[in-house]
Design an enzyme around this catalytic site. Structure first.
Site, PDB file in Angstrom:
ATOM      1  N   SER A   1       0.878  -1.187   0.000  1.00 29.06           N
ATOM      2  CA  SER A   1       0.000   0.000   0.000  1.00 29.06           C
ATOM      3  C   SER A   1       0.906   1.225   0.000  1.00 29.06           C
ATOM      4  O   SER A   1       2.087   1.132   0.360  1.00 29.06           O
ATOM      5  CB  SER A   1      -0.846  -0.003   1.282  1.00 29.06           C
ATOM      6  OG  SER A   1      -1.411   1.267   1.553  1.00 29.06           O
TER       7      SER A   1
ATOM      8  N   TYR B   1      -2.250  -1.316  10.500  1.00 30.68           N
ATOM      9  CA  TYR B   1      -2.198  -1.433   9.035  1.00 30.68           C
ATOM     10  C   TYR B   1      -0.861  -0.894   8.502  1.00 30.68           C
ATOM     11  O   TYR B   1      -0.207  -1.527   7.671  1.00 30.68           O
ATOM     12  CB  TYR B   1      -3.389  -0.658   8.455  1.00 30.68           C
ATOM     13  CG  TYR B   1      -3.627  -0.827   6.977  1.00 30.68           C
ATOM     14  CD1 TYR B   1      -4.406  -1.882   6.498  1.00 30.68           C
ATOM     15  CD2 TYR B   1      -3.106   0.072   6.053  1.00 30.68           C
ATOM     16  CE1 TYR B   1      -4.662  -2.026   5.133  1.00 30.68           C
ATOM     17  CE2 TYR B   1      -3.349  -0.064   4.694  1.00 30.68           C
ATOM     18  CZ  TYR B   1      -4.137  -1.116   4.234  1.00 30.68           C
ATOM     19  OH  TYR B   1      -4.376  -1.251   2.878  1.00 30.68           O
TER      20      TYR B   1
HETATM   21  N1  LIG Z   1      -8.652  -0.637  -1.365  1.00 33.41           N
HETATM   22  C1  LIG Z   1      -7.570   0.108  -1.226  1.00 33.41           C
HETATM   23  O1  LIG Z   1      -7.619   1.356  -1.346  1.00 33.41           O
HETATM   24  C2  LIG Z   1      -6.240  -0.531  -0.983  1.00 33.41           C
HETATM   25  C3  LIG Z   1      -6.114  -1.845  -0.607  1.00 33.41           C
HETATM   26  N2  LIG Z   1      -4.861  -2.366  -0.422  1.00 33.41           N
HETATM   27  C4  LIG Z   1      -4.683  -3.748  -0.041  1.00 33.41           C
HETATM   28  O2  LIG Z   1      -5.236  -4.579  -1.030  1.00 33.41           O
HETATM   29  C5  LIG Z   1      -5.610  -5.808  -0.438  1.00 33.41           C
HETATM   30  C6  LIG Z   1      -7.036  -6.140  -0.831  1.00 33.41           C
HETATM   31  O3  LIG Z   1      -7.895  -5.153  -0.324  1.00 33.41           O
HETATM   32  P1  LIG Z   1      -9.275  -4.748  -0.998  1.00 33.41           P
HETATM   33  O4  LIG Z   1      -9.447  -5.434  -2.280  1.00 33.41           O
HETATM   34  O5  LIG Z   1      -9.342  -3.281  -0.935  1.00 33.41           O
HETATM   35  O6  LIG Z   1     -10.278  -5.303   0.110  1.00 33.41           O
HETATM   36  P2  LIG Z   1     -11.595  -6.193   0.023  1.00 33.41           P
HETATM   37  O7  LIG Z   1     -12.205  -6.062   1.358  1.00 33.41           O
HETATM   38  O8  LIG Z   1     -12.386  -5.878  -1.196  1.00 33.41           O
HETATM   39  O9  LIG Z   1     -11.009  -7.672  -0.185  1.00 33.41           O
HETATM   40  C7  LIG Z   1     -10.354  -8.340   0.822  1.00 33.41           C
HETATM   41  C8  LIG Z   1     -10.281  -9.806   0.482  1.00 33.41           C
HETATM   42  O10 LIG Z   1      -9.576 -10.471   1.524  1.00 33.41           O
HETATM   43  C9  LIG Z   1     -10.384 -11.529   2.018  1.00 33.41           C
HETATM   44  N3  LIG Z   1     -10.096 -11.746   3.422  1.00 33.41           N
HETATM   45  C10 LIG Z   1     -10.285 -10.916   4.474  1.00 33.41           C
HETATM   46  N4  LIG Z   1      -9.904 -11.517   5.608  1.00 33.41           N
HETATM   47  C11 LIG Z   1      -9.460 -12.755   5.261  1.00 33.41           C
HETATM   48  C12 LIG Z   1      -8.953 -13.854   5.984  1.00 33.41           C
HETATM   49  N5  LIG Z   1      -8.808 -13.824   7.319  1.00 33.41           N
HETATM   50  N6  LIG Z   1      -8.614 -14.958   5.308  1.00 33.41           N
HETATM   51  C13 LIG Z   1      -8.770 -15.030   3.966  1.00 33.41           C
HETATM   52  N7  LIG Z   1      -9.246 -14.025   3.226  1.00 33.41           N
HETATM   53  C14 LIG Z   1      -9.588 -12.894   3.876  1.00 33.41           C
HETATM   54  C15 LIG Z   1     -11.825 -11.118   1.760  1.00 33.41           C
HETATM   55  O11 LIG Z   1     -12.705 -12.235   1.765  1.00 33.41           O
HETATM   56  C16 LIG Z   1     -11.659 -10.474   0.381  1.00 33.41           C
HETATM   57  O12 LIG Z   1     -11.625 -11.476  -0.614  1.00 33.41           O
HETATM   58  C17 LIG Z   1      -5.416  -5.645   1.073  1.00 33.41           C
HETATM   59  O13 LIG Z   1      -4.184  -6.204   1.452  1.00 33.41           O
HETATM   60  C18 LIG Z   1      -5.390  -4.143   1.248  1.00 33.41           C
HETATM   61  O14 LIG Z   1      -4.652  -3.768   2.363  1.00 33.41           O
HETATM   62  C19 LIG Z   1      -3.732  -1.624  -0.591  1.00 33.41           C
HETATM   63  C20 LIG Z   1      -3.825  -0.328  -0.946  1.00 33.41           C
HETATM   64  C21 LIG Z   1      -5.077   0.333  -1.185  1.00 33.41           C
HETATM   65  C1  LIG Z   2      -4.504   3.144   0.895  1.00 33.50           C
HETATM   66  C2  LIG Z   2      -4.824   1.924   1.638  1.00 33.50           C
HETATM   67  O1  LIG Z   2      -3.980   1.066   1.769  1.00 33.50           O
HETATM   68  C3  LIG Z   2      -6.159   1.738   2.181  1.00 33.50           C
HETATM   69  C4  LIG Z   2      -6.304   2.210   3.566  1.00 33.50           C
HETATM   70  O2  LIG Z   2      -5.441   2.881   4.115  1.00 33.50           O
HETATM   71  O3  LIG Z   2      -7.360   1.909   4.167  1.00 33.50           O
END
Ligand SMILES: NC(=O)C1=CN([C@@H]2O[C@H](COP(=O)(O)OP(=O)(O)OC[C@H]3O[C@@H](n4cnc5c(N)ncnc54)[C@H](O)[C@@H]3O)[C@@H](O)[C@H]2O)C=CC1
Ligand SMILES: CC(=O)CC(=O)O
Length: 256
Positions: A138, A151
């Protein structure tokens, strides 16, 4: 480009993980999905791209579940060639108010799970002398924001893990890199927008604009398709010498 390869993407029933799984499937990779919730829809979406796909519901906070998932992937598709460590959760609170169980969960899911998948995937990658490890960090892997201590610690940790694994595999055909997205409009961020709207008594649209304006100079969300494109590049031979990077896709967030 990835025909004959198997990609395991953690946390891929939603958001960024699903976007990356689709991008890799479009290149011909077989996919191991992981994550909670309804897996039938994401499975069907990937099947419609012509890829082989299975789902394992391992809870990424549980090392024994992770071991089971890695064995399952090897049994179904021989080995994991591409490992995308993506599963992640968020919790927002001041450090003095941060619930201890939320700290433990964020560190386990966002950081420690990647240690377990990586240690279990690397031996077969070494044997094949080819592998790709893509860690979804991130902007918070490079800079901090208030009220996100767990985080930010986990994401800085995964950038460090990326560099260490890249060095340990530097003379092999295995690469390990991190992607550092800024805001991406997924359920993880929608919750923060909704909370902000409720807290400040403003519309959801206004809360979304404020969230972008505070951190992301482009004032546009990064998309899951853009992140999928970068993951595909990191899996290509053009990226053979890209090792240990933490690549921002953050609309200028960390350039400030
Ligand atoms: N959305 C954003 O702005 C950003 C997200 N990220 C990272 O991207 C990654 C994905 O996040 P998003 O797609 O935004 O979130 P999301 O909430 O849409 O997806 C998260 C996924 O992880 C799974 N998950 C959650 N807890 C779990 C567990 N204990 N075991 C197995 N699976 C689990 C969920 O079922 C889902 O498939 C994360 O690591 C997040 O930190 C990084 C930068 C920005
Ligand atoms: C930018 C990210 O990684 C998302 C968040 O801070 O919740």
């Amino acid at each position: 480009m990835l025909k004959g390869k198997t990609a395991l993407v953690t946390g891929s029933t939603s958001g960024i993980g699903l976007g990356i799984a689709k991008a890799l499937a479009q290149q011909g990779a077989s996919i191991v999905l992981n994550g909670f919730g309804d897996a039938d829809k994401p499975k069907a979406e990937i099947e419609s791209l012509g890829a082989r796909v299975v789902h394992h519901g391992a809870d990424m906070s549980k090392p024994s579940d992770i071991e089971d998932m890695m064995k399952f992937a090897a049994a179904r598709f021989d080995r994991v060639d591409i490992l995308v460590n993506n599963a992640g959760i968020q919790h927002v609170a001041k450090v003095e108010d941060f619930p201890v169980d939320r700290w433990d969960a964020v560190i386990a899911i966002n950081l420690t799970s990647a240690f377990h998948t990586t240690r279990l995937a690397v031996p077969a990658m070494r044997e094949a002398n080819w592998g790709r490890i893509v860690n979804i960090a991130s902007a918070h892997g490079l800079v901090a924001s208030a009220q996100k201590s767990a985080y930010v610690a986990a994401k800085h940790g995964i950038v460090g893990l990326t560099k260490a694994v890249a060095l340990e595999t530097a003379t092999t055909g295995i690469t390990c890199n991190a992607i550092c997205p800024g805001w991406v409009l997924t359920p993880l961020v929608q919750k923060q927008i909704d909370d902000r709207s409720a807290r400040e008594g403003i519309s959801v649209a206004q809360a979304q604009n404020d969230l972008l304006g505070e951190k992301q100079p482009s004032l546009q969300f990064t998309t899951v398709e853009q992140l999928g494109g970068l993951a595909v590049f990191l899996c290509s031979s053009a990226a053979d010498q890209v090792r240990g990077v933490a690549w921002q896709v953050d609309g200028g967030w960390t350039a400030q």
